[in-house]
Design a protein around this motif. Structure first.
Motif, PDB file in Angstrom:
ATOM      1  N   ASP A 151     -12.391 -44.589   7.521  1.00 17.66           N
ATOM      2  CA  ASP A 151     -12.692 -44.493   6.099  1.00 17.66           C
ATOM      3  C   ASP A 151     -14.014 -45.188   5.788  1.00 17.66           C
ATOM      4  OD1 ASP A 151     -12.596 -45.320   3.145  1.00 17.66           O
ATOM      5  OD2 ASP A 151     -10.858 -43.999   3.288  1.00 17.66           O
ATOM      6  N   ALA A 152     -14.951 -44.442   5.212  1.00 16.12           N
ATOM      7  CA  ALA A 152     -16.299 -44.958   4.974  1.00 16.12           C
ATOM      8  C   ALA A 152     -16.304 -46.085   3.946  1.00 16.12           C
ATOM      9  CB  ALA A 152     -17.224 -43.827   4.519  1.00 16.12           C
ATOM     10  N   ARG A 153     -15.356 -46.064   3.029  1.00 13.78           N
ATOM     11  CA  ARG A 153     -15.314 -47.103   2.009  1.00 13.78           C
ATOM     12  C   ARG A 153     -14.926 -48.447   2.602  1.00 13.78           C
ATOM     13  NH1 ARG A 153     -11.628 -43.059  -1.415  1.00 13.78           N
ATOM     14  NH2 ARG A 153     -10.758 -42.996   0.686  1.00 13.78           N
ATOM     15  N   VAL A 154     -14.045 -48.434   3.587  1.00 11.94           N
ATOM     16  CA  VAL A 154     -13.662 -49.681   4.246  1.00 11.94           C
ATOM     17  C   VAL A 154     -14.850 -50.240   5.029  1.00 11.94           C
ATOM     18  CG1 VAL A 154     -12.073 -50.753   5.883  1.00 11.94           C
ATOM     19  CG2 VAL A 154     -11.246 -48.970   4.331  1.00 11.94           C
ATOM     20  N   LEU A 189     -18.867 -32.598   0.263  1.00 10.34           N
ATOM     21  CA  LEU A 189     -17.887 -33.677   0.131  1.00 10.34           C
ATOM     22  C   LEU A 189     -17.315 -34.068   1.485  1.00 10.34           C
ATOM     23  CD1 LEU A 189     -16.006 -35.502  -1.585  1.00 10.34           C
ATOM     24  CD2 LEU A 189     -14.455 -33.552  -1.748  1.00 10.34           C
ATOM     25  N   ASN A 190     -16.912 -33.080   2.264  1.00 10.82           N
ATOM     26  CA  ASN A 190     -16.284 -33.364   3.553  1.00 10.82           C
ATOM     27  C   ASN A 190     -17.241 -34.025   4.526  1.00 10.82           C
ATOM     28  OD1 ASN A 190     -13.810 -32.260   2.754  1.00 10.82           O
ATOM     29  ND2 ASN A 190     -14.403 -30.209   3.386  1.00 10.82           N
ATOM     30  N   GLU A 191     -18.509 -33.677   4.444  1.00 10.84           N
ATOM     31  CA  GLU A 191     -19.482 -34.208   5.405  1.00 10.84           C
ATOM     32  C   GLU A 191     -20.064 -35.549   4.976  1.00 10.84           C
ATOM     33  OE1 GLU A 191     -23.714 -32.766   7.406  1.00 10.84           O
ATOM     34  OE2 GLU A 191     -22.171 -31.271   6.936  1.00 10.84           O
ATOM     35  N   THR A 192     -20.197 -35.767   3.663  1.00 13.60           N
ATOM     36  CA  THR A 192     -20.920 -36.953   3.204  1.00 13.60           C
ATOM     37  C   THR A 192     -20.110 -37.903   2.329  1.00 13.60           C
ATOM     38  OG1 THR A 192     -21.762 -35.955   1.134  1.00 13.60           O
ATOM     39  CG2 THR A 192     -23.014 -35.539   3.156  1.00 13.60           C
ATOM     40  N   GLY A 193     -18.966 -37.462   1.826  1.00 16.79           N
ATOM     41  CA  GLY A 193     -18.216 -38.297   0.896  1.00 16.79           C
ATOM     42  C   GLY A 193     -18.777 -38.280  -0.514  1.00 16.79           C
ATOM     43  N   TYR A 194     -19.683 -37.356  -0.771  1.00 13.09           N
ATOM     44  CA  TYR A 194     -20.336 -37.273  -2.080  1.00 13.09           C
ATOM     45  C   TYR A 194     -20.342 -35.815  -2.528  1.00 13.09           C
ATOM     46  CZ  TYR A 194     -24.112 -37.100  -5.547  1.00 13.09           C
ATOM     47  OH  TYR A 194     -24.848 -36.866  -6.681  1.00 13.09           O
ATOM     48  N   SER A 254     -19.006 -42.924  10.432  1.00 13.44           N
ATOM     49  CA  SER A 254     -20.329 -42.292  10.584  1.00 13.44           C
ATOM     50  C   SER A 254     -20.948 -41.975   9.226  1.00 13.44           C
ATOM     51  CB  SER A 254     -20.203 -41.007  11.408  1.00 13.44           C
ATOM     52  OG  SER A 254     -19.330 -40.086  10.753  1.00 13.44           O
ATOM     53  N   ILE A 255     -20.122 -41.989   8.168  1.00 12.67           N
ATOM     54  CA  ILE A 255     -20.609 -41.729   6.806  1.00 12.67           C
ATOM     55  C   ILE A 255     -21.050 -43.049   6.180  1.00 12.67           C
ATOM     56  CG2 ILE A 255     -19.967 -40.965   4.482  1.00 12.67           C
ATOM     57  CD1 ILE A 255     -18.024 -39.015   5.750  1.00 12.67           C
ATOM     58  N   LYS A 256     -22.232 -43.077   5.651  1.00 17.00           N
ATOM     59  CA  LYS A 256     -22.775 -44.292   5.046  1.00 17.00           C
ATOM     60  C   LYS A 256     -22.891 -44.119   3.534  1.00 17.00           C
ATOM     61  CE  LYS A 256     -23.268 -46.234   9.046  1.00 17.00           C
ATOM     62  NZ  LYS A 256     -22.288 -47.284   9.445  1.00 17.00           N
ATOM     63  N   VAL A 257     -22.595 -45.169   2.814  1.00 17.37           N
ATOM     64  CA  VAL A 257     -22.794 -45.168   1.366  1.00 17.37           C
ATOM     65  C   VAL A 257     -24.290 -45.273   1.089  1.00 17.37           C
ATOM     66  CG1 VAL A 257     -22.403 -46.444  -0.768  1.00 17.37           C
ATOM     67  CG2 VAL A 257     -20.544 -46.194   0.896  1.00 17.37           C
ATOM     68  N   PRO A 258     -24.864 -44.330   0.337  1.00 15.75           N
ATOM     69  CA  PRO A 258     -26.315 -44.383   0.083  1.00 15.75           C
ATOM     70  C   PRO A 258     -26.683 -45.527  -0.848  1.00 15.75           C
ATOM     71  CG  PRO A 258     -25.297 -42.623  -1.191  1.00 15.75           C
ATOM     72  CD  PRO A 258     -24.221 -43.162  -0.285  1.00 15.75           C
ATOM     73  N   GLU A 259     -27.908 -45.976  -0.736  1.00 11.33           N
ATOM     74  CA  GLU A 259     -28.421 -46.978  -1.663  1.00 11.33           C
ATOM     75  C   GLU A 259     -28.550 -46.349  -3.046  1.00 11.33           C
ATOM     76  OE1 GLU A 259     -29.042 -50.217  -1.167  1.00 11.33           O
ATOM     77  OE2 GLU A 259     -28.215 -49.966   0.868  1.00 11.33           O
ATOM     78  N   TYR A 260     -28.373 -47.138  -4.062  1.00 11.07           N
ATOM     79  CA  TYR A 260     -28.525 -46.623  -5.423  1.00 11.07           C
ATOM     80  C   TYR A 260     -30.000 -46.598  -5.819  1.00 11.07           C
ATOM     81  CZ  TYR A 260     -28.579 -51.649  -6.602  1.00 11.07           C
ATOM     82  OH  TYR A 260     -28.870 -52.993  -6.652  1.00 11.07           O
TER      83      TYR A 260
END
Length: 435
Positions: free
Chosen positions: A51-54, A318-323, A200-206
């Motif tokens: 999970d990318a959020r964790v 959504l599936n690839e990036t979480g966004y 492997s999914i990263k949260v982008p910078e704002y």
């Protein structure tokens, strides 16, 4: 041997060391403050191991530990378990006078805080919580008779008229930094120890640059443009201050940007006032809709194989990036509920699993909006046409080409349903509960 007396600051949805209300209040006390974070097993259970959020939370905590050590000679204790078990463990080593935290408004969070406060009361520990993740909370913005607003526009106007300089006052931290507990060796965890691995999914910078805010109103509806702030995950986990953001919007005099922040608080106060909307439609008559709930069609929607390019592009993104771009969230949500007649709760649960910026109040609020069953919802007869939406917002197919690589291949599926047929079917079914 006597235990050391301390106060504890409990990080939750406020993962920052600047402009943090509860942390500021804790540091102004008379005892040293031990910062802690709990990987709550009640929240983590059921999440995928990558999970990318964790990963995002873990990386943020490690960055905060580094700052605490280098600038304040302190650290951040990390635990895995239930809050009750963690505080029981802490009480074996420390005499805790008070636990400080910031308010959390979701139903589970309020139940959790009530339960852990029972332990605190038994141990004569004060539990002090503060408003931090919003400008206005709970009953701060209500009608003259005390009832909550159910429509956004009057809520927004009252919100703006209630805003004062003090509401945006930055909370001091560094000035009281000497009050952090001076300790190097505190509990530390790895992702593996809590059952996760690096995503492997990263949260982008704002992006809250002057240019983005200046163009926000004109460009935010076009998914091929990088014209949104990507603030969602950072607001969700509190890595940026809402006071700073509101001040920024006001300094730049951008009403559209500010009003998007107000939408977030509108949904939060709705969920607080009406916690049953986690599972029930706000407009109860819509729970009588006879959803088709075709599992194969739901699977095709999840995988981006509906044969409608804009819908498929959004789901694949959504599936690839979480966004997923906000405009496309409305299109995909409308398609699920109204073209396929699949229960909005199915879509809400899927977005909850995938979205980096998943926030319960906004997710439920937006899904009920698009399904027509929420407080300030789109009328039931408003059905997004996923083809004309391309003409309006992706006429050059830039967004679609980015995510639907097989658009012109024989493998790309035919439309899962005819738009005209689906629209008529939807109006008939929704019409039954509106008779």
């Amino acid at each position: 041997m006597s235990r050391e007396s301390i106060n504890v600051f409990w990080f939750r949805r406020d993962l920052r060391l600047e402009d943090n209300r509860g942390l500021s209040e804790a540091l102004q006390g008379s005892l040293p403050v031990l910062p802690i974070f709990i990987f709550d097993q009640n929240i983590l259970k059921g999440l995928p191991p990558d999970d990318a959020r964790v990963t995002f939370i873990f990386d943020r905590l490690m960055a905060m530990r580094k700052i605490l050590k280098e600038e304040y000679g302190s650290s951040l204790a990390m635990f895995h378990g239930t809050p009750e078990s963690v505080f029981s463990e802490l009480l074996e080593d420390f005499e805790i006078e008070a636990v400080f935290a910031n308010h959390d408004y979701e139903p589970y969070a309020e139940k959790r805080d009530d339960q852990v406060n029972e332990l605190f009361e038994e141990e004569y520990i004060e539990f002090r919580t503060f408003k931090d993740q919003v400008i206005f909370e709970r009953k701060d913005i209500v009608k003259e008779d005390g009832d909550p607003y159910l429509v956004y526009t009057p809520y927004m106007k009252k919100w703006k008229s209630s805003l004062k300089d003090k509401d945006l006052k930055q909370q001091e931290i560094a000035r009281f930094g000497d009050n952090f507990h001076k300790i190097d060796h505190v509990p530390e965890l790895t992702l593996k120890e809590i059952g996760f691995k690096t995503s492997s999914i990263k949260v982008p910078e704002y992006d809250i640059s002057k240019s983005l805010i200046a163009n926000y109103g004109e460009e935010r509806d076009y998914p091929s443009k990088d014209a949104t702030s990507h603030l969602g995950p950072h607001l969700r986990f509190g890595t940026i201050s809402i006071r700073l953001l509101c001040q920024k919007a006001m300094d730049e005099r951008d009403e559209t940007f500010l009003e998007e922040l107000i939408w977030r608080e509108f949904f939060m106060q709705l969920l607080w006032h009406f916690p049953k909307t986690v599972n029930d439609s706000f407009k109860k008559k819509y729970d009588r809709i006879e959803w088709r709930n075709n599992e194969e069609e739901f699977k095709a929607w999840c995988e981006g194989r509906t044969g409608y390019p804009l819908v498929d592009a959004g789901m694949r993104q959504l599936n690839e990036t979480g966004y997923m771009h906000n405009r496309i969230r409305m299109v995909t949500g409308s398609f699920l509920c109204k073209h396929l007649l699949i229960d909005w709760r199915w879509g809400e649960a899927y977005f909850a699993e995938k979205l980096l910026d998943y926030d319960m109040s906004s997710n439920i609020g937006n899904w009920q909006w698009v399904a027509g069953c929420g407080a300030d919802a789109a009328p039931y007869f408003r059905i997004f046409n996923p083809t004309t939406q391309i003409t309006k917002f992706d006429k050059d197919h830039q967004y679609i080409k980015t995510w639907v690589k097989d658009l012109n291949e024989l493998t790309y599926p035919d439309p899962i349903v005819d738009h005209k047929t689906a629209r008529e079917r939807c109006l008939e079914e929704y019409g039954k509960v509106n008779e």
